[in-house]
Scaffold this active site. Structure first.
Site, PDB file in Angstrom:
ATOM      1  N   LYS A  47       4.214   0.029 -10.144  1.00  0.00           N
ATOM      2  CA  LYS A  47       2.828  -0.416 -10.343  1.00  0.00           C
ATOM      3  C   LYS A  47       2.120   0.469 -11.372  1.00  0.00           C
ATOM      4  CE  LYS A  47       2.388  -2.324  -5.659  1.00  0.00           C
ATOM      5  NZ  LYS A  47       1.594  -2.291  -4.397  1.00  0.00           N
ATOM      6  N   TYR A  87       0.849 -12.206  -6.123  1.00  0.00           N
ATOM      7  CA  TYR A  87       0.389 -11.805  -4.787  1.00  0.00           C
ATOM      8  C   TYR A  87      -0.272 -12.954  -4.034  1.00  0.00           C
ATOM      9  CZ  TYR A  87       1.278  -6.756  -5.262  1.00  0.00           C
ATOM     10  OH  TYR A  87       1.875  -5.515  -5.359  1.00  0.00           O
ATOM     11  N   PHE A  95      -8.671  -7.532   0.571  1.00  0.00           N
ATOM     12  CA  PHE A  95      -8.308  -6.622  -0.521  1.00  0.00           C
ATOM     13  C   PHE A  95      -7.729  -7.347  -1.732  1.00  0.00           C
ATOM     14  CE2 PHE A  95      -4.645  -6.682   2.451  1.00  0.00           C
ATOM     15  CZ  PHE A  95      -3.623  -7.102   1.598  1.00  0.00           C
ATOM     16  N   ARG A 123      13.156  -1.683   0.437  1.00  0.00           N
ATOM     17  CA  ARG A 123      11.947  -1.344   1.188  1.00  0.00           C
ATOM     18  C   ARG A 123      12.104  -0.033   1.951  1.00  0.00           C
ATOM     19  NH1 ARG A 123       7.768  -5.073   1.243  1.00  0.00           N
ATOM     20  NH2 ARG A 123       7.032  -4.310   3.250  1.00  0.00           N
ATOM     21  N   THR A 129       3.559   0.654   3.571  1.00  0.00           N
ATOM     22  CA  THR A 129       2.492   0.292   2.637  1.00  0.00           C
ATOM     23  C   THR A 129       1.512   1.442   2.421  1.00  0.00           C
ATOM     24  OG1 THR A 129       2.677  -1.969   3.453  1.00  0.00           O
ATOM     25  CG2 THR A 129       0.705  -1.430   2.173  1.00  0.00           C
ATOM     26  N   ARG A 140       6.759   6.040  -1.638  1.00  0.00           N
ATOM     27  CA  ARG A 140       5.314   6.021  -1.390  1.00  0.00           C
ATOM     28  C   ARG A 140       4.839   7.320  -0.746  1.00  0.00           C
ATOM     29  NH1 ARG A 140       4.934  -0.306   0.523  1.00  0.00           N
ATOM     30  NH2 ARG A 140       4.443  -1.197  -1.530  1.00  0.00           N
ATOM     31  N   ASN A 150      -0.165   2.377  -4.335  1.00  0.00           N
ATOM     32  CA  ASN A 150       0.996   2.932  -3.637  1.00  0.00           C
ATOM     33  C   ASN A 150       2.279   2.879  -4.480  1.00  0.00           C
ATOM     34  OD1 ASN A 150       1.398   0.217  -3.511  1.00  0.00           O
ATOM     35  ND2 ASN A 150       1.359   0.059  -1.276  1.00  0.00           N
ATOM     36  N   HIS A 153       6.250  -1.637  -5.630  1.00  0.00           N
ATOM     37  CA  HIS A 153       6.343  -2.868  -4.837  1.00  0.00           C
ATOM     38  C   HIS A 153       7.802  -3.216  -4.618  1.00  0.00           C
ATOM     39  CE1 HIS A 153       5.885  -7.156  -3.763  1.00  0.00           C
ATOM     40  NE2 HIS A 153       6.940  -7.328  -4.532  1.00  0.00           N
ATOM     41  N   GLU A 164       9.023 -14.163  -6.558  1.00  0.00           N
ATOM     42  CA  GLU A 164       8.534 -13.088  -7.426  1.00  0.00           C
ATOM     43  C   GLU A 164       9.372 -12.987  -8.701  1.00  0.00           C
ATOM     44  OE1 GLU A 164       6.954 -10.523  -3.582  1.00  0.00           O
ATOM     45  OE2 GLU A 164       8.540  -9.686  -4.853  1.00  0.00           O
TER      46      GLU A 164
END
Ligand code: IDP
Ligand code: MG
Length: 172
Positions: A47, A87, A95, A123, A129, A140, A150, A153, A164
Site C-alpha cells: 500500500k 475494495y 471507513f 495472510r 488488520t 503489519r 497497515n 493487502h 482483485e
C-alpha cells in the site's frame, strides 16, 4: 499480454488451467482448487505507506521466503474509481471513503503470488488488520502504522483473489 501469462503454473481467471497440472491433479476435475498441495494464486498490494517508506522489497521478500512464487508484478497509482472497485466489498463500511482516499493517494505495488494454500499463507505473513493486534514478526506488526495504513493487502479468499486480480491486472 499480462506479465504472468508465460509462467507455466499460471492459471486463467477461472483458476483452472495450469494449476492442477503443476500439482499433478488431473485437469478434468473442475472447481477443485482448494485441495492440499494444489497451487492457487493470490493478490498482494504494498500500500502507499509501504511504497513511500521503501518497504516494497522487504515485503515481497517475505512472501518469497515463505515459499510463495512471484508470478506477476506492477507498480501503479490507483484512481479513486479503481480503488472503489478493488475494495467494493467494503462499500458500506464507515471507513470506506477514507480507505479509498488513502489507497489512491500514491503509488502501490501489486503482486501475484502462487503456491499451495497461497491465500492463507500470504495472510499469515501479513498478520491481522490492526497492526497493534498482529502477531509478532508479521509485516503489519513490523511496519503497519494504523488500522488503515497497515502497509500490505492480501486477498481474503480465492474468489476475492480472482476479482482483485481482474481489477489490478486486467482480464487474461
Ligand atoms: P484486511 O486488509 O486485513 O483483509 P479488511 O477488513 O478487509 O482487512 O479491510 C480492508 C482494509 O480496510 C484494511 O486493510 C484497512 O486498510 C482498512 N480498514 C479496515 N478496518 C478499518 C477501520 O476500522 N478503520 C480504518 N480502516 C480500516
Ligand atoms: Mg480483506
Amino acid at each position: 499480454m499480462t506479465p504472468y501469462r508465460d509462467v507455466p503454473s499460471g492459471a486463467g481467471l477461472d483458476g483452472r488451467a495450469g494449476l492442477r497440472g503443476e500439482a499433478g491433479v488431473p485437469s478434468e476435475q473442475p472447481g477443485r482448487t482448494t485441495e492440499v498441495g494444489v497451487s492457487v494464486r493470490t493478490v498482494v498490494l504494498v500500500k502507499p505507506d509501504g511504497v513511500e517508506r521503501g518497504l516494497t522489497g522487504v515485503c515481497l521478500a517475505a512472501f518469497e521466503e515463505a515459499g510463495l512464487r512471484l508470478v506477476g508484478l506492477k507498480m501503479l497509482t490507483l484512481s479513486p474509481e479503481t480503488a472503489r472497485e478493488f475494495y467494493r466489498t467494503h462499500r458500506d463500511e464507515p471507513f470506506f471513503d477514507g480507505l479509498v482516499a488513502y489507497v489512491s493517494s500514491g503509488p502501490v505495488v501489486a503482486a501475484l503470488f502462487d503456491g499451495p494454500d497461497a491465500v492463507r499463507r500470504v495472510r499469515e505473513v501479513i498478520g491481522a488488520t490492526d497492526p497493534a493486534q498482529a502477531a509478532p514478526g508479521t509485516l503489519r506488526a513490523l511496519y503497519g502504522l494504523s488500522v488503515q495504513r497497515n502497509t500490505v493487502h492480501g486477498s481474503d479468499g480465492e474468489e476475492s483473489a480472482r476479482q482483485e486480480e481482474a481489477v489490478l491486472f486486467g482480464p487474461c
